[in-house]
Design a protein around this motif. Structure first.
Motif, short mmCIF file in Angstrom:
data_model
loop_
_atom_site.label_atom_id
_atom_site.label_comp_id
_atom_site.label_asym_id
_atom_site.label_seq_id
_atom_site.Cartn_x
_atom_site.Cartn_y
_atom_site.Cartn_z
N GLY A 283 39.10 29.38 18.53
CA GLY A 283 38.02 29.24 17.56
C GLY A 283 38.18 28.00 16.70
N TRP B 136 35.61 25.18 24.99
CA TRP B 136 34.54 26.08 25.41
C TRP B 136 33.23 25.33 25.64
N TRP C 188 24.56 26.69 22.49
CA TRP C 188 25.45 26.48 21.34
C TRP C 188 24.69 26.52 20.02
N LEU D 10 24.45 30.09 19.22
CA LEU D 10 25.74 30.61 18.74
C LEU D 10 25.97 30.25 17.28
N THR E 22 23.28 32.06 14.86
CA THR E 22 23.50 33.50 14.66
C THR E 22 24.80 33.80 13.94
N GLY E 23 25.60 32.78 13.71
CA GLY E 23 26.87 32.97 13.01
C GLY E 23 27.99 33.47 13.89
N ARG E 24 27.80 33.53 15.18
CA ARG E 24 28.87 33.97 16.09
C ARG E 24 29.96 32.91 16.21
N VAL E 25 29.60 31.66 15.98
CA VAL E 25 30.56 30.56 16.00
C VAL E 25 30.39 29.78 14.70
#
Length: 157
Positions: free
Chosen positions: A88, A96, A146, A149, A152-155
């Motif tokens: 992360g 990624w 991306w 991602l 949506t706040g996932r990354v």
């Protein structure tokens, strides 16, 4: 089907050729030398093919990261948290991102190849256009993926 002349053929004896266009094989037959990059002029479909092979190699290497992800999940929450913190990080996200770009390009180039295998799009102009479409489509797919991602706040960075 082209048959190479036998050595000693009086009509067109390639063993007497001084241009280097023929090579004698271990079995004694003389064959024309295959063309290679020094003969072919570089074009976009060639670049697309090279990129597709690079993408396949990157995806093969990227499988190690997926296996590490699954392995960390199998070893418990501490191992998974450690893996998630490493992957992360900005460097991990770059890995990624590269893998997603390789996957998207490999997908779009595969679709392009299926079109060619069906016998369509084989003229030079159409083949070049399909190559451009596959490259642009891969970038668009990854950008949308991306962006979703991040939005949506996932990354997060």
């Amino acid at each position: 089907m082209s048959i190479s002349p036998l050595p000693g053929d009086a009509s067109n004896d390639p063993t007497e050729d001084q241009t280097g266009r023929f090579v004698r094989q271990p079995n004694g037959r003389v064959r024309p030398l295959s063309p290679h990059l020094q003969v072919w002029r570089f074009h976009l479909t060639m670049a697309g093919s090279i990129l597709n092979r690079i993408a396949a190699g990157a995806l093969s290497f990227g499988t190690l990261f997926v296996v590490a992800w699954l392995g960390s999940a199998a070893f418990g929450s501490d191992a998974y948290a450690r893996f998630a913190s490493i992957m992360g990080s900005p460097l991990g996200l770059l890995v990624w991102f590269g893998l997603s770009l390789a996957g998207a390009y490999h997908l779009t180039a595969g679709i392009r190849h299926m079109i060619w295998d069906a016998g369509s799009g084989l003229t030079p102009k159409t083949a070049t256009n399909l190559t451009i479409v596959s490259m642009v489509a891969a970038v668009v797919i990854v950008a949308v993926f991306w962006a979703a991602l991040f939005m949506t706040g996932r990354v997060v960075l």
